[in-house]
Design an enzyme around this catalytic site. Sequence first.
Site, PDB file in Angstrom:
ATOM      1  N   ASP A 104      36.585  47.625  44.565  1.00  0.00           N
ATOM      2  CA  ASP A 104      36.626  46.393  43.776  1.00  0.00           C
ATOM      3  C   ASP A 104      36.986  46.730  42.335  1.00  0.00           C
ATOM      4  OD1 ASP A 104      36.456  43.692  43.323  1.00  0.00           O
ATOM      5  OD2 ASP A 104      34.281  43.690  43.021  1.00  0.00           O
ATOM      6  N   HIS A 111      37.007  37.823  32.213  1.00  0.00           N
ATOM      7  CA  HIS A 111      35.758  38.136  32.899  1.00  0.00           C
ATOM      8  C   HIS A 111      35.074  39.353  32.268  1.00  0.00           C
ATOM      9  CE1 HIS A 111      32.795  38.771  36.053  1.00  0.00           C
ATOM     10  NE2 HIS A 111      33.244  40.003  36.214  1.00  0.00           N
ATOM     11  N   GLU A 175      31.422  35.983  43.112  1.00  0.00           N
ATOM     12  CA  GLU A 175      32.583  36.392  42.330  1.00  0.00           C
ATOM     13  C   GLU A 175      33.817  35.975  43.119  1.00  0.00           C
ATOM     14  OE1 GLU A 175      32.206  40.562  41.198  1.00  0.00           O
ATOM     15  OE2 GLU A 175      30.849  39.993  39.563  1.00  0.00           O
ATOM     16  N   GLU A 177      37.516  36.195  43.974  1.00  0.00           N
ATOM     17  CA  GLU A 177      38.491  37.272  43.795  1.00  0.00           C
ATOM     18  C   GLU A 177      39.618  37.146  44.821  1.00  0.00           C
ATOM     19  OE1 GLU A 177      36.764  41.154  43.577  1.00  0.00           O
ATOM     20  OE2 GLU A 177      34.896  40.437  42.670  1.00  0.00           O
ATOM     21  N   ASP A 209      32.747  38.191  46.321  1.00  0.00           N
ATOM     22  CA  ASP A 209      31.945  39.400  46.113  1.00  0.00           C
ATOM     23  C   ASP A 209      30.539  38.954  45.667  1.00  0.00           C
ATOM     24  OD1 ASP A 209      31.003  41.938  45.499  1.00  0.00           O
ATOM     25  OD2 ASP A 209      32.031  42.007  43.559  1.00  0.00           O
ATOM     26  N   ARG A 213      22.523  39.631  40.501  1.00  0.00           N
ATOM     27  CA  ARG A 213      22.610  40.028  39.088  1.00  0.00           C
ATOM     28  C   ARG A 213      21.365  40.738  38.590  1.00  0.00           C
ATOM     29  NH1 ARG A 213      27.887  40.090  38.773  1.00  0.00           N
ATOM     30  NH2 ARG A 213      28.837  38.043  39.027  1.00  0.00           N
ATOM     31  N   GLN A 216      21.526  44.237  40.012  1.00  0.00           N
ATOM     32  CA  GLN A 216      22.656  44.913  39.364  1.00  0.00           C
ATOM     33  C   GLN A 216      22.306  45.359  37.936  1.00  0.00           C
ATOM     34  OE1 GLN A 216      26.132  42.378  39.044  1.00  0.00           O
ATOM     35  NE2 GLN A 216      27.354  43.929  37.989  1.00  0.00           N
ATOM     36  N   LYS A 229      25.567  44.737  45.027  1.00  0.00           N
ATOM     37  CA  LYS A 229      26.842  44.249  45.552  1.00  0.00           C
ATOM     38  C   LYS A 229      26.997  44.536  47.044  1.00  0.00           C
ATOM     39  CE  LYS A 229      29.069  43.435  41.553  1.00  0.00           C
ATOM     40  NZ  LYS A 229      29.884  42.254  41.277  1.00  0.00           N
ATOM     41  N   THR A 233      30.096  41.159  51.424  1.00  0.00           N
ATOM     42  CA  THR A 233      31.310  40.685  50.749  1.00  0.00           C
ATOM     43  C   THR A 233      32.068  39.859  51.778  1.00  0.00           C
ATOM     44  OG1 THR A 233      31.397  42.776  49.519  1.00  0.00           O
ATOM     45  CG2 THR A 233      33.378  41.406  49.488  1.00  0.00           C
ATOM     46  N   GLU A 334      28.911  33.585  34.365  1.00  0.00           N
ATOM     47  CA  GLU A 334      29.758  33.160  33.248  1.00  0.00           C
ATOM     48  C   GLU A 334      29.726  31.640  33.083  1.00  0.00           C
ATOM     49  OE1 GLU A 334      33.833  35.249  33.140  1.00  0.00           O
ATOM     50  OE2 GLU A 334      33.011  35.644  35.113  1.00  0.00           O
TER      51      GLU A 334
HETATM   52 MN    MN Z   1      33.528  41.922  42.066  1.00  0.00          MN
END
Ligand code: MN
Length: 385
Positions: A104, A111, A175, A177, A209, A213, A216, A229, A233, A334
Amino acid sequence: MIDVARDSLFGLDNLPYGVFSTPGAAPRVGVRVGDSVLDLARVLDDEVFAQPSLNPFMARGHRRWSEVRERVTELAGADVPADAVHPVDEVHMHLPIEVADYVDFYASEHHASNIGRLFRPDSEPLMPNWKHLPVGYHGRAGTVVVSGTDIVRPRGQYATPDGPEFGPCRRLDIEAELGFVVGAGSPLGTPVSCDDFAEHVFGAVLVNDWSARDIQAWEYVPLGPFLGKSFATSISPWVVPMAALDAARVPLPRQDPEPLPYLRGREPWGLDIDLTIDWNGQAISHPPYRTMYWSPAQMLAHLTVNGASARTGDLFASGTISGPEMNQRGALIELTWGGAEPIDLDGEPRTFLRDDDTITISATAPSSSGGRLGFGEVHGRIQAS
Ligand code: MN
């Protein structure tokens, strides 16, 4: 002749590949045409299409991909046996590829800057390396799942003012992507240049993804994301061939400083793909892929520049796609600015994911006929841990 509505996102200029099954029959390779699935194992005399993943077909290489795309275009407009065509809502879709390695990246400047401001408010948002190389990490190939798979809320360690605690994730995020699928690999010791991208990359999928948080934030220093993570996925079931995305090519945003020679192609290109994120059926964001700083070709060149080989089935994802506007951000962290600015979801202020929440990511791009083509969607529902 397969019926295709004029404004279909799955017209003859798209023709994405997937692995499907019908009741009582084994998973096999099909192509989506309009609202139908064409059974390639039935209409093409090649055993690779009777396999439960695209890998054997992808391993045949770029020339074979072109031949089959041409042949499928002919077949879709001709008489095909009725038992080779299935309504898309009557088939079951499977994970389309056997994922070899999963990487990834972190290719959106917007971002990376937003995350930098949130995680390290007292320093420069971008790390000194960010504009010199496409930053990435190795993910967990074995937990890549197909759209529709429920996501069990992960458990793990997170920091509290009284020290680390263990429990269900309390800041579960997404996420949005794009993922690129390697079809033809490369030998150990031989880097793939930016200009050789098309020889190796078969197609693209949508990726969610999922990200814990709180886990992480506690674990990521100094070696990067790990359990926050690796629990799951999700990818979309239809792999859009790179050949279908020629009309979506756009110039890359300007790169300053100029990247090192191995990251320069003859004609650097990005992709004009519009994503939409729905949270429990409500559109909350529209990330534009065209704003990505690093190109897919630069990602593959960087991935192999040290001599690492690429394999059929490798999946490399772009990293969260975030544009410059508030409503173009590709992750809840975000969109809610770390949870400080909740989103109004059907009249309720919301920050991170609750059990039973559903996230759906979809996307469209310009197609060669002047209309648009679709990626379909990747969706997932959160299950209590
Ligand atoms: Mn990602």
